[in-house]
Design a protein around this motif. Structure first.
Motif, short mmCIF file in Angstrom:
data_model
loop_
_atom_site.label_atom_id
_atom_site.label_comp_id
_atom_site.label_asym_id
_atom_site.label_seq_id
_atom_site.Cartn_x
_atom_site.Cartn_y
_atom_site.Cartn_z
N GLU A 49 0.90 -1.14 0.00
CA GLU A 49 -0.02 0.01 -0.18
C GLU A 49 0.93 1.14 0.03
N THR A 52 4.64 3.13 -5.17
CA THR A 52 3.93 3.35 -6.56
C THR A 52 4.87 3.08 -7.66
N THR A 53 4.40 3.32 -8.82
CA THR A 53 5.45 2.74 -10.09
C THR A 53 6.67 3.38 -9.89
N THR A 84 1.15 2.27 -15.97
CA THR A 84 0.40 2.40 -14.73
C THR A 84 1.18 3.76 -14.06
N ASP A 86 2.13 6.99 -11.74
CA ASP A 86 1.84 7.44 -10.55
C ASP A 86 0.56 8.46 -10.47
N THR A 142 2.66 -1.04 -11.73
CA THR A 142 1.89 -1.58 -10.63
C THR A 142 0.39 -2.04 -11.03
N SER A 144 -1.41 -4.32 -10.44
CA SER A 144 -2.14 -4.83 -9.25
C SER A 144 -3.43 -3.85 -9.09
N ARG A 145 -3.14 -2.59 -9.47
CA ARG A 145 -3.94 -1.35 -9.21
C ARG A 145 -5.02 -1.26 -10.23
N ILE A 146 -4.91 -1.91 -11.43
CA ILE A 146 -5.86 -1.76 -12.51
C ILE A 146 -6.31 -3.06 -12.82
N ASP A 160 3.31 -6.99 -10.44
CA ASP A 160 4.09 -5.87 -10.21
C ASP A 160 5.69 -5.93 -10.27
N HIS A 210 -10.34 -0.68 -15.11
CA HIS A 210 -9.92 -2.00 -14.94
C HIS A 210 -9.32 -2.55 -16.30
#
Ligand code: UT7
Length: 323
Positions: A49, A52-53, A84, A86, A142, A144-146, A160, A210
């Motif tokens: 968490e 970031t990228t 992806t 920041d 990253t 996993s964020r999308i 990631d 997504h």
């Protein structure tokens, strides 16, 4: 005298959290057997968490700089390949630039899974026309964020990570005996936009969105497009597949990697594979695989390697390099 772009160092970074197939199977309707049989993936790394990228990119970049034996003062160009970033803007590359203390210029390239090939080819152009001497080229994601973590068709496929290379101008003779990038080819076909895309964006939905993918269609095109672009870089250099020491492919699916190797008659042990441990890290997958095979001693100076990728857009490309 010919200016060539030579890769003088590489690095990588993976977030510490590992998500196994078994753990995923406790969250969505899937199984280790299905994921392993269809993709070869066993696990993926997931950013923490707040990680970031640009955090991933900076870590990979520092390792590549150490490996190359250079400092921030030596770098005059940074290109980050990412889907992806920041933030929507400015480019993640400018954040990396500030954190590393690099002057010169920095920008992002968006070609999804082919992003690293696009970024490397772009850096090669700047170097060969004299606008840069030493470039830092990074693939960082990253994903996993999308991902829709309830969509089993996509969430099991991605991970990631970040990989980076330092590319430096060197003088060659113009022959294929030179060290450095000897040939690159890029392609895109925007008519396939909707086969692999993100269903959001600042201008369309004002959301992040997504990943959506027609897996079977993408698979079919991947095998054909990758075969043809490999033929192109071989033809550009007058080499044939027997001259190739290593294939370092984008890591989307083990079946695509095995299929490509079979098609070209390359022994599977000449193909660098990380998809089992990293899953598909999009633009990061090639520099992650490259860094692993260079640091563990498989790839040696003087050898011929081909990097190749295919992804959303569609985009695809390949680079043939004498290491
Ligand atoms: O990096 C950019 C390039 N990307 C790629 O190259 C990805 C290319 N595509 C692929 O790798 C494969 O198409 C996938 C791995 C995405 C899917 O494999 P597939 O063999 O094409 O499977 P499918 O999509 O045809 O699905 C087969 C079945 C379906 O069930 P039904 O309709 O036959 O009952 C799916 O609903 O598998 C089901 N399925 C799953 N089952 C368990 C789909 N995802 C899962 C899952 N777990 N995670």
């Amino acid at each position: 005298m010919t200016v060539r772009s030579r890769i003088i160092g590489c690095g990588s970074y993976l977030p510490s959290t590992i998500l196994t197939n078994e753990e995923l199977a406790s969250r969505v309707d899937t199984s280790d057997e299905w994921i392993t049989a269809r993709t070869g993936i066993k696990q993926r790394h997931i950013a923490a968490e707040g990680e970031t990228t640009s955090d991933l990119a900076v870590n990979a970049a520092r390792m590549a700089m150490d490996h190359a034996g250079i400092t921030a003062a030596d770098i005059d160009l940074i290109i980050v390949a990412t889907a992806t970033p920041d933030n929507t803007f400015p480019a993640t590359a400018t954040k990396v630039q500030a954190r590393l203390g690099v002057t010169g210029f920095a920008f992002d390239i968006q070609a999804v899974c082919s992003g690293f090939i696009y970024a490397l080819t772009t850096a090669d152009m700047y170097i060969r026309n004299g606008q840069a001497k030493t470039a830092l080229v990074i693939g960082a994601e990253t994903f996993s964020r999308i991902l829709d973590w309830e969509d089993r068709r996509t969430c099991v496929l991605f991970g990631d990570g970040a990989g980076a290379v330092i590319v430096q101008a060197t003088t060659g003779t113009g022959s294929t005996d030179d060290q450095g990038i000897l040939a690159s080819r890029l392609h895109s076909d925007g008519s396939k936009y909707e086969l692999l895309y993100v269903d959001g964006g600042p201008s369309s939905t004002q959301t992040v969105g997504h990943v959506q993918m027609e897996g079977k269609e993408v698979f079919r095109h991947a095998v054909t497009n990758l075969a043809s672009v490999i033929h192109e870089v071989l033809a550009d250099t007058g080499m044939d597949i027997h001259d190739i020491d290593w294939l370092v492919p984008h890591q989307a699916n083990r079946r695509i990697l095995d299929g490509t190797a079979r098609k070209f008659g390359i022994s599977p042990d000449k193909v660098v594979i990380t998809v089992d441990r990293h899953a598909n890290t999009s633009a990061a997958s090639i520099p992650l695989a490259l860094s692993e095979a260079v640091h563990d001693g498989r790839i040696k100076r003087g050898q011929i390697i081909i990097l190749e990728a295919m992804g959303g857009g569609f985009t695809w490309g390949a680079s043939l390099i004498r290491w």
